[in-house]
Design a protein around this motif. Structure first.
Motif, PDB file in Angstrom:
ATOM      1  N   ASP A 151     -20.260  22.352 -26.093  1.00  0.00           N
ATOM      2  CA  ASP A 151     -21.212  23.416 -25.775  1.00  0.00           C
ATOM      3  C   ASP A 151     -20.584  24.315 -24.716  1.00  0.00           C
ATOM      4  OD1 ASP A 151     -24.496  23.636 -26.403  1.00  0.00           O
ATOM      5  OD2 ASP A 151     -23.767  24.818 -24.696  1.00  0.00           O
ATOM      6  N   VAL A 152     -21.028  25.558 -24.704  1.00  0.00           N
ATOM      7  CA  VAL A 152     -20.488  26.525 -23.751  1.00  0.00           C
ATOM      8  C   VAL A 152     -21.119  26.324 -22.360  1.00  0.00           C
ATOM      9  CG1 VAL A 152     -22.212  28.334 -24.237  1.00  0.00           C
ATOM     10  CG2 VAL A 152     -19.892  28.994 -23.581  1.00  0.00           C
ATOM     11  N   GLY A 204     -16.786  23.988 -24.237  1.00  0.00           N
ATOM     12  CA  GLY A 204     -15.942  24.792 -25.107  1.00  0.00           C
ATOM     13  C   GLY A 204     -16.742  25.929 -25.711  1.00  0.00           C
TER      14      GLY A 204
END
Ligand SMILES: C[S@@+](CC[C@H](N)C(=O)[O-])C[C@H]1O[C@@H](n2cnc3c(N)ncnc32)[C@H](O)[C@@H]1O
Length: 284
Positions: A151-152, A204
């Motif tokens: 996940d960002v 990411g």
């Protein structure tokens, strides 16, 4: 202390919107600038910035820009998720995809399985997958299984690693599974070690997976309820990124309101009652 709200001009919203779309794919909806201004005003005051034009420059050019980006992301993303979301797709995973993968892997003498939850939020999807695999009984101790969540948003990843959930997260989960795979601590439910051994969480960005996931070949990628907020050309870019991480025959699951109808060059749809999934085509 009340914080005075700083107004966001249309041009400032346009700049921030463009920057967010370029950086992570998300397209901020028109008309959300007032809400965004309210959420960000305290931060502008902390930074002693007078306008959103100044904030935009800070976000884009200051030495603290990557930390600022991580502060902004939770304010703009939708992290809604729960265990056993979209059951029809999960049934297809268990009844069709996992047996097919197991058969083809055993035929090649392989005993490894790699699954990616792309846009995993607080981890419910990743732990659901671990439960499904354990319940299937098809992947025993002699299999090397890894279920990765990306996940960002660092903040949701911290929650995912803690693996502690309120009752609401389980409204679609059968009670005996909650009992088997989580332990109760006060009014929380914490994942048991058996769910942790296969799972990992990494920060990411789906727009650029080269660093985060380089070298991996995923048998299944789930990217559900993420691309709905992206522009078409960005969806194409993310799907190309997934394609680089999958061999022919590997599977892609999207949310039920997301479709690859315009981007089917590399994946073909497989239709089941109540669920569509995608399979990577043979490359020419
Ligand atoms: C609505 S949640 C979906 C969670 C889970 N996949 C599900 O279906 O329940 C969407 C998640 O995607 C993440 N996300 C959005 N854009 C992203 C990007 N460019 N890279 C990685 N994660 C992203 C958000 O931070 C959010 O946690």
């Amino acid at each position: 202390m009340t914080v005075a709200k700083i107004a966001m001009q249309a041009e400032e919203f346009r700049l921030i919107r463009e920057y967010v779309a370029e950086s992570m794919g998300l397209v901020l909806e028109e008309g959300t600038h007032k809400g965004l201004a309210a959420k960000l005003s305290p931060r502008l005051q902390e930074l002693r910035l007078k306008s959103f034009a100044e904030y935009y420059s800070y976000l884009k050019f200051s030495p603290g820009r990557s930390a600022e980006w991580q502060r902004l992301v939770p304010l703009i993303t939708n992290n809604e998720t729960y265990f056993f979301r979209e059951a029809a797709q999960l049934s297809v995973l268990v009844q069709q995809v996992l047996p097919a993968l197991k058969e083809s892997k055993l035929a090649r003498g392989e005993r490894s399985l790699r699954i990616l939850s792309a846009g995993c939020s607080t981890g419910e999807e990743v732990y659901t997958l671990a439960m499904l695999l354990l319940e299937s009984g098809g992947f025993t101790w002699d299999w090397d299984v890894r279920i990765a969540g990306i996940d960002v948003d660092e903040r949701v990843l911290d929650a995912a690693r803690q693996g502690s959930y309120g009752e609401r997260a389980f409204w679609a989960t059968e009670p005996h599974l909650v009992e088997r795979y989580l332990k109760r601590q006060g009014d929380r439910y914490v994942v048991r070690d058996i769910l942790r051994k296969w799972t990992s969480f990494t920060q990411g960005n789906l727009l650029d997976l080269a660093d985060t996931a380089a070298g991996e070949q995923y048998d299944v990628i789930l990217c559900r309820n993420v691309l709905i907020y992206f522009a078409d050309q960005t969806v194409q870019r993310v799907v190309d990124n997934f394609g680089a991480l999958q061999r022919s025959g590997a599977y892609l699951f999207l949310g039920h309101s997301e479709s690859l109808s315009r981007t089917q060059a590399s994946y073909r749809p497989l239709r089941f009652p109540g669920a569509i999934i995608y399979q990577k085509r043979e490359t020419a």
